[in-house]
Write an enzyme that holds these catalytic residues in place. Structure first.
Site, mmCIF file in Angstrom:
data_model
loop_
_atom_site.group_PDB
_atom_site.id
_atom_site.type_symbol
_atom_site.label_atom_id
_atom_site.label_comp_id
_atom_site.label_asym_id
_atom_site.label_seq_id
_atom_site.Cartn_x
_atom_site.Cartn_y
_atom_site.Cartn_z
ATOM 1 N N GLY A 149 73.153 89.513 135.926
ATOM 2 C CA GLY A 149 74.041 89.171 134.842
ATOM 3 C C GLY A 149 73.419 89.328 133.472
ATOM 4 C CB CYS A 150 74.482 87.826 130.255
ATOM 5 S SG CYS A 150 76.242 88.235 130.384
ATOM 6 C CD GLN A 151 69.947 84.729 134.444
ATOM 7 O OE1 GLN A 151 69.852 83.662 133.849
ATOM 8 N NE2 GLN A 151 70.107 84.789 135.749
ATOM 9 C CB ALA A 152 69.340 91.298 133.954
ATOM 10 C CG PHE A 340 72.815 81.366 128.691
ATOM 11 C CD1 PHE A 340 71.791 80.428 128.727
ATOM 12 C CD2 PHE A 340 73.300 81.777 127.456
ATOM 13 C CE1 PHE A 340 71.284 79.887 127.558
ATOM 14 C CE2 PHE A 340 72.809 81.240 126.282
ATOM 15 C CZ PHE A 340 71.806 80.295 126.330
#
Length: 354
Positions: A149-152, A340
């Site tokens: 997701g966005c935290q990668a 996150f």
């Protein structure tokens, strides 16, 4: 201990501006009085002015066919078709970012490639394409960070950090490429349409090494809220990838971040941090972070600007914020980056401007 630096960052977006087209299309799907009014109000409050896609909007704006506002024919495509589009469209976007990074001159020195994406998969994948396109040696070590997701991006930078700490001669190419707009779903549900209103396509690239210059990476911290595991989910469906993005996420983050503050900042006080590179998952996410950490009013200006100009490009987005910060940062300024993802989880990174 070996110091590690993000030497430079370069980013790119595809050519099609789709925010207005989608807003018109989505507004037509929500025809039930109060829901229609609510959608219009929430869309106006999103603080997004433009989003970019590899897909071409239908003309007139927002018209589309049964598949929505894109020129995709008469029905929403299968997951297989969406992955074929990812494989076809990703190289051009990656090339734009890698050329901006100056990879052509750096290619012979690259020892590792770390590639992150949660919106498309193929094998051989984009890492192979990059090697062939830029003449990177075949012995380069390749790693894929998928479906985080966005935290990668923080995970990818953390992996690069570990590589360089163990091998000071390493030069790591980090690539985060997301085509979020491929996963538009057929729906008239206001919650889903508001979620689709945020997401966009983009690519961010970085060079990480032991050579001084750019941002010195000082450490990382991961946080997890197990009881909120269902608030962000990302699963493969028959017609694209299915996202759950609960309206409770900002509330959860606002309460969790104060508990994690000491670990996130390596014992420093919030007032000692000059730069905040926070993933702009949406206006309410940024507001929750600012509230939870009691940040100054202008602390998230770069994040808000990236959201306004590009929307949420999943893992690539926080790298856009870091790129913009590097352009104005002063030597010695201390920073914290955070993003996150599913879980609900947070990945954070401490850095100092070199």
């Amino acid at each position: 201990m070996q110091s590690v630096y993000i030497n430079r960052i370069a980013c790119a977006v595809p050519p099609n501006q789709v925010h207005e087209a989608f807003s018109i299309f989505a507004g037509r799907q929500v025809l039930q009085g109060r829901d229609s009014t609510t959608f219009a109000r929430m869309a106006a409050r999103s603080q997004i002015q433009s989003r970019w896609s590899v897909l071409t909007p239908s003309e007139p704006l927002g018209s589309g066919t049964a598949c929505g506002f894109y020129q995709w024919g008469g029905a929403f495509p299968s997951t297989k078709t969406r992955m074929q589009r990812y494989e076809a469209a990703a190289p051009a976007l990656a090339e734009a970012a890698l050329d901006a990074l100056g990879l052509g001159e750096e290619a012979p020195r690259v020892t590792h490639i770390v590639f992150a994406s949660c919106t498309g998969f193929a094998a051989p994948g984009l890492d192979h394409w990059i090697i062939n396109r830029y003449g990177i040696r075949g012995s380069v070590e390749r790693s894929i960070i998928g479906f985080m997701g966005c935290q990668a991006a923080i995970n990818a930078l953390k992996f690069a950090w570990h590589i360089v700490r163990s091998d000071p001669g390493a030069r790591v190419l980090v690539v985060c490429l997301e085509l979020c707009t491929l996963h538009l779903q057929q729906t008239s549900a206001i919650e889903q349409l508001l979620s689709f209103l945020i997401f966009a396509d983009g690519c961010a690239t970085a060079l990480v090494s032991a050579e001084p210059g750019g941002l010195r990476v000082d450490g990382f911290h991961a946080g997890l809220v197990p009881q909120a595991a269902d608030q962000i989910t990302w699963r493969i469906g028959d017609a694209g990838f299915d996202m759950t993005l609960s309206g409770l996420v900002p509330f959860t983050l606002a309460h969790a971040l104060p508990e994690w503050r000491h670990e996130i900042l390596g014992g420093a006080d919030t007032s000692e941090i000059d730069l905040w590179a926070v993933h702009p998952g949406g206006r309410s996410i940024l507001d929750a972070v600012a509230h939870g950490l009691d940040l100054p009013a202008d602390a998230l200006d770069e994040s808000r600007a990236v959201l306004q100009e590009n929307g949420n490009m999943s893992s690539a987005t926080v790298m856009f914020v870091l790129r913009d910060m590097m352009a104005r940062a002063q030597p010695g300024q201390r920073g914290c980056a955070m993003a996150f993802g599913p879980g609900l989880s947070a990945e954070t990174m401490r850095f100092v401007c070199a």
